[in-house]
Design an enzyme around this catalytic site. Structure first.
Site, mmCIF file in Angstrom:
data_model
loop_
_atom_site.group_PDB
_atom_site.id
_atom_site.type_symbol
_atom_site.label_atom_id
_atom_site.label_comp_id
_atom_site.label_asym_id
_atom_site.label_seq_id
_atom_site.Cartn_x
_atom_site.Cartn_y
_atom_site.Cartn_z
ATOM 1 N N SER A 267 10.561 46.071 51.332
ATOM 2 C CA SER A 267 11.356 46.368 52.522
ATOM 3 C C SER A 267 10.845 47.583 53.267
ATOM 4 O O SER A 267 10.800 47.591 54.492
ATOM 5 C CB SER A 267 12.821 46.597 52.134
ATOM 6 O OG SER A 267 13.590 46.965 53.260
ATOM 7 N N HIS B 4 13.396 41.765 58.675
ATOM 8 C CA HIS B 4 13.105 42.440 59.929
ATOM 9 C C HIS B 4 11.817 41.901 60.545
ATOM 10 O O HIS B 4 11.570 42.079 61.730
ATOM 11 C CB HIS B 4 13.044 43.966 59.745
ATOM 12 C CG HIS B 4 11.931 44.443 58.908
ATOM 13 N ND1 HIS B 4 12.032 44.626 57.563
ATOM 14 C CD2 HIS B 4 10.661 44.762 59.238
ATOM 15 C CE1 HIS B 4 10.871 45.055 57.088
ATOM 16 N NE2 HIS B 4 10.038 45.143 58.086
ATOM 17 N N ASP C 219 17.469 42.187 53.831
ATOM 18 C CA ASP C 219 16.141 42.222 54.428
ATOM 19 C C ASP C 219 15.294 41.087 53.879
ATOM 20 O O ASP C 219 14.339 41.298 53.136
ATOM 21 C CB ASP C 219 15.462 43.575 54.191
ATOM 22 C CG ASP C 219 14.289 43.799 55.162
ATOM 23 O OD1 ASP C 219 14.064 42.932 56.017
ATOM 24 O OD2 ASP C 219 13.628 44.850 55.052
#
Length: 357
Positions: A328, A203, A232
């Site tokens: 994450s 992200h 991720d």
């Protein structure tokens, strides 16, 4: 159990120090687990190898593995005589349980279909032979009742815990890399064919193609891959000619060399290095974790009790010299009880054909 259901002067110095905390990660459910208070062990290299061998040999024939917190031995859960024979042949300790991998996978599929609520996460806890569900403070009473109704139909296969905080992106943070107006940090330095890269959260790499060591500074690395949601992880190639060391910052003037990578084992001790909360410790409590972030789910994650906060996103999860994961997210930390969730780094390394060094 299958692990995937599906402030330095320059960036070189930042990454020589290793994985400083990231700055733009979705947060995960906080871990509230009775086993978290118990001592946890760091697996030996042979235990990691045994865990990998069990997964290759048994596949779905095991309902999961974990470290016995008293002996440090790898325990393999099975439901059939055949699987027990195969597990014992690997040299692992064996425990018979009620629910098979297929049954636990079916439970997860039901939750996915009927209780996919923002602010929830679930994953396999082989110690209890259950799917452990967490719901953060944003989950309404109505949605909680819906979740509990689904769990009730699934019998004793599901445990539910309320956790403090809310799943959120951990954007604020200190000493980091900059891109697209956001701050993130590197997890581990990696290499392929002599070229140097670092892996970080997907992200973060979704935000920008170019990354700098300071806000508005010159570009020192360029994105070569990104995957979020679902996964991720992302990868950035150094373009400034630097060759940073493969170490993680311990925030005490020293660093930890990273020599290999492995998948985390439930019950093991873990450390997280991040720029906000620095180095924190915890225990792995679940694998195959689904986290329902507001901007999309991620699958196959690992849940831990390590503390983290805004700015730690994308940092390193490790045990000794073994790289385990890329931070994450988290719902924060209450006292010494955290909720740091990581993307298994082995999956990212395999996706990009790189290795730690």
């Amino acid at each position: 159990m299958r692990r995937n259901s599906r402030a330095r002067l320059s960036l070189s110095l930042l990454l020589v120090a290793g994985a400083l905390g990231l700055g733009a990660t979705p947060a995960t459910a906080a871990e509230v687990h009775t086993a978290a208070a118990a001592p946890s062990a760091i697996p030996s290299s042979s235990a990691y190898a045994l865990d990998a061998a069990v997964e290759r040999t048994l596949g779905a024939g095991t309902a999961g593995t974990y470290l016995d917190r008293k002996t440090g031995d790898l325990v393999v859960t099975v439901t059939t005589d055949r699987a027990e024979e195969q597990a014992r042949a690997t040299g692992a300790t064996v425990r018979r349980v009620a629910r098979s991998a297929a049954q636990l996978d079916s439970v997860i599929e039901t939750l996915e279909a009927e209780a996919k609520i923002t602010g929830t996460s679930w994953g396999i806890d082989p110690r209890t032979n259950q799917v452990a569900v967490e719901a953060d403070s944003s989950v309404s009473a109505r949605d909680m009742a819906r979740l509990e109704a689904v769990a009730e139909r699934l019998g004793g296969a599901v445990s539910i815990s309320r956790v403090p905080g809310v799943f959120h992106r951990e954007v604020p943070g200190g000493g980091a890399i900059y891109g697209g107006g956001s701050r993130c940090s590197a997890a581990f330095n990696v290499t392929k064919g002599g070229a140097r890269y670092f892996v970080t959260a997907g992200h973060c790499t979704n935000i920008s193609a170019n990354w700098s060591a300071t806000s508005g500074g010159s570009v020192v690395g360029v994105r070569e891959g990104t995957s979020f949601p679902t996964n991720d992880y992302g990868i950035v190639r150094y373009t400034d000619g630097s060759s940073p060391a493969g170490t993680v910052d311990l925030y005490n003037g020293s660093t930890q060399d990273i020599a290999s990578a492995a998948n985390a084992v439930v019950g093991q001790a873990i450390r997280k290095s991040g720029s906000t909360t620095k180095v924190t410790s915890g225990t792995v409590t679940a694998v195959n974790v689904t986290v329902n972030y507001g901007d999309g789910p991620v699958y196959g994650m690992v849940r831990t009790t390590a503390c983290s906060a805004g700015g730690d996103s994308g940092g390193a999860h490790f045990a000794g010299s073994v790289a385990l994961g890329i931070h994450s997210g988290s719902s924060g930390c209450s006292g010494t009880a955290g909720s740091a969730i990581h993307q298994p780094v082995v999956e990212a390394l395999q996706a990009y054909g790189v290795s730690v060094y």
